[in-house]
Write an enzyme that holds these catalytic residues in place. Sequence first.
Site, PDB file in Angstrom:
ATOM      1  N   GLY A  15      43.275  34.388  47.231  1.00 43.00           N
ATOM      2  CA  GLY A  15      42.523  33.835  46.116  1.00 43.00           C
ATOM      3  C   GLY A  15      43.325  32.968  45.169  1.00 43.00           C
ATOM      4  O   GLY A  15      44.178  32.175  45.566  1.00 43.00           O
ATOM      5  N   ILE A  16      43.046  33.128  43.859  1.00 42.64           N
ATOM      6  CA  ILE A  16      43.700  32.331  42.829  1.00 42.64           C
ATOM      7  C   ILE A  16      45.217  32.453  42.929  1.00 42.64           C
ATOM      8  O   ILE A  16      45.946  31.463  42.860  1.00 42.64           O
ATOM      9  CB  ILE A  16      43.241  32.805  41.425  1.00 42.64           C
ATOM     10  CG1 ILE A  16      41.722  32.674  41.257  1.00 42.64           C
ATOM     11  CG2 ILE A  16      43.980  32.035  40.334  1.00 42.64           C
ATOM     12  CD1 ILE A  16      41.199  31.284  41.295  1.00 42.64           C
ATOM     13  N   GLY A  17      45.708  33.676  43.086  1.00 42.12           N
ATOM     14  CA  GLY A  17      47.146  33.900  43.117  1.00 42.12           C
ATOM     15  C   GLY A  17      47.832  33.191  44.266  1.00 42.12           C
ATOM     16  O   GLY A  17      48.933  32.638  44.100  1.00 42.12           O
ATOM     17  N   SER A  35      38.671  36.208  32.125  1.00 42.61           N
ATOM     18  CA  SER A  35      37.427  35.805  32.788  1.00 42.61           C
ATOM     19  C   SER A  35      36.471  35.293  31.721  1.00 42.61           C
ATOM     20  O   SER A  35      36.533  35.722  30.559  1.00 42.61           O
ATOM     21  CB  SER A  35      36.793  37.001  33.515  1.00 42.61           C
ATOM     22  OG  SER A  35      35.436  36.741  33.852  1.00 42.61           O
ATOM     23  N   ALA A  59      49.334  37.628  44.559  1.00 44.53           N
ATOM     24  CA  ALA A  59      49.526  36.319  45.180  1.00 44.53           C
ATOM     25  C   ALA A  59      49.220  36.300  46.671  1.00 44.53           C
ATOM     26  O   ALA A  59      49.512  35.309  47.338  1.00 44.53           O
ATOM     27  CB  ALA A  59      50.958  35.847  44.951  1.00 44.53           C
ATOM     28  N   TYR A  90      34.600  46.218  33.870  1.00 40.07           N
ATOM     29  CA  TYR A  90      35.253  44.953  34.206  1.00 40.07           C
ATOM     30  C   TYR A  90      35.327  44.043  32.986  1.00 40.07           C
ATOM     31  O   TYR A  90      36.389  43.478  32.676  1.00 40.07           O
ATOM     32  CB  TYR A  90      34.509  44.251  35.335  1.00 40.07           C
ATOM     33  CG  TYR A  90      35.140  42.920  35.696  1.00 40.07           C
ATOM     34  CD1 TYR A  90      36.325  42.862  36.423  1.00 40.07           C
ATOM     35  CD2 TYR A  90      34.557  41.722  35.293  1.00 40.07           C
ATOM     36  CE1 TYR A  90      36.921  41.655  36.742  1.00 40.07           C
ATOM     37  CE2 TYR A  90      35.142  40.498  35.599  1.00 40.07           C
ATOM     38  CZ  TYR A  90      36.327  40.466  36.324  1.00 40.07           C
ATOM     39  OH  TYR A  90      36.915  39.276  36.623  1.00 40.07           O
TER      40      TYR A  90
END
Length: 306
Positions: A28-30, A153, A25, A178
């Site tokens: 980015g997204i977090g 993803s 967190a 990945y």
Amino acid sequence: MSTRRRWSTADVPDRTGTTAVVTGASSGIGLHLAQELARHGAHVVLAVRDPDRGIAAAARIRAQAPSVELTVRRLDLSSLASVRAGAEELRDRFPRIDLLVNNAGVMWTDRARTPDGHELQFATNHLGHFALTGLLLDSLRAASGARVVTISSYLHRLGRIDFRDLHGERRYSRYRAYNQSKLANLMFALELHHRLAESGAELASLAAHPGLAATGLGRGFPAPVRRFGSPLAPLFLQPAAAGMLPALRAATDPDARGGEFYGPLGVTETRGAPGLVRPGRTALDPQARRRLWEESERLTGVRLRP
């Protein structure tokens, strides 16, 4: 489920009185997810590898909304010892957890081993979150209507779980590693849903993916990719705040149900409004999902029994 295509942060219900744990967190997204959850009343735990960055992220959130409730906890998902220690701290501090978002990750890294001897991307993206979910299961069960949201993803469709070489010992490709890890994320979320449903548990497991979003994951890209791709990035990438929306919807939409997968609704699922998307065929293989679950228990030492 609502038929409105343009779901947004305005649709998030009040989260006052709930506790949410978001891994990764600090950026980015977090970071955007933590900010929105906190803005809507949740007490958000920023579970981060680097506490200094977590504290800086919390300060950024408070600058926009001074009254939010935030806690920063150290959690390095590449280390099972750190996951166990972090989970113990979280259980002691929060006997009831309403939401766990398995978000943190690394992408396209050089070949590397974790302290536990596991390939870095598979360990960080999947094994750490598998263990964390299992170790927090009692706190999640204690909250009515709790959810686990695991971030995959759209590249999971290119992934394959190589059970004979999970850690890339025979040959290593940063791209295959990945894709395998993100396929594992989705398979875990779906298998967790299946097992929770079989046990009659109220806890729900969902998955989401951000499409192509501009986040810190790009720091793992090879130098030529960063050099030549940067000028073109705005043509293909949506902002991290937009990439966060599928996860936020999976986490908060009252109509969302266990086993669902959220992503951008654009033609290629790389950008667009958040909504239901279909998992790739490989993720739906029940035999492979069971085998991955068993391998994950063996590799982490965490027996996850919903």
